[in-house]
Design a protein around this motif. Sequence first.
Motif, mmCIF file in Angstrom:
data_model
loop_
_atom_site.group_PDB
_atom_site.id
_atom_site.type_symbol
_atom_site.label_atom_id
_atom_site.label_comp_id
_atom_site.label_asym_id
_atom_site.label_seq_id
_atom_site.Cartn_x
_atom_site.Cartn_y
_atom_site.Cartn_z
ATOM 1 N N UNK A 65 0.830 -1.199 0.000
ATOM 2 C CA UNK A 65 0.000 0.000 0.000
ATOM 3 C C UNK A 65 0.868 1.254 0.000
ATOM 4 N N UNK A 66 0.434 2.269 -0.707
ATOM 5 C CA UNK A 66 1.110 3.557 -0.715
ATOM 6 C C UNK A 66 0.169 4.604 -0.148
ATOM 7 N N UNK A 67 0.635 5.313 0.862
ATOM 8 C CA UNK A 67 -0.146 6.378 1.491
ATOM 9 C C UNK A 67 0.441 7.720 1.058
ATOM 10 N N UNK A 68 -0.432 8.659 0.701
ATOM 11 C CA UNK A 68 0.074 9.912 0.162
ATOM 12 C C UNK A 68 -0.868 11.062 0.480
ATOM 13 N N UNK A 69 -0.303 12.243 0.623
ATOM 14 C CA UNK A 69 -1.055 13.474 0.819
ATOM 15 C C UNK A 69 -0.142 14.639 0.470
ATOM 16 N N UNK A 70 -0.728 15.752 0.057
ATOM 17 C CA UNK A 70 0.067 16.930 -0.264
ATOM 18 C C UNK A 70 0.831 17.453 0.946
#
Length: 207
Positions: A65-70
């Motif tokens: 899983x890849x978690x991302x946010x600006x």
Amino acid sequence: MHYHHRPHEGLRHPMMPRKALTPNEMWAALVAGHVPVPLTGRDYLDLLPVRWQAITPAGITIHHRTYNTDLLAPHRGQASPVPGRGGKWEIHYNPHDVRHVHRPFDERTWQRIRTQAADGNHGDAEQYEASLADALDLHHHTPGTLPRHAPYLHQRTAGRIGSLTRLIRQAAITAIHDGTERITKRSLDAIRLDHLAETHHRPRRGR
């Protein structure tokens, strides 16, 4: 219940050293004057399990899983200032909810970071399957097993997320009960699903 009301020789209070207390009496003596306070949202996040992860240009990757946010932008490719952690950052996660992780931003603020599969409404089917698999508590489960069966799983569940979730959950329960502690294609095929999925998987033959 009798255990908690029976005096035990090992339970003695410093103010009453000659008297053996029951577990209930000892508990009351130790907590006297204390008022229980419910946990706050921050307390809950503080108590979650911790992983130390790198923040790459793609975000934070845990298993498949890849978690991302600006909000991660200032930290991408940067080393954490925490000593002894190899430049990795503190990440808190809930092993029973893989949709997001949490990162302490400062002493009072947390960042909630969602998995890209969740943000994309499960558009990445293989990542969603991996998320389900990695959340299973099976001793002999090998990460990456289910995504390798992606075409079968799509055909088996008629491409429906709800059917996929039920299929994997039921297969996991069966694996725990029979002691195998792993999910195989054979065990998945033995699970009965809803009518639409079963009709898609086992179409009726013409009479």
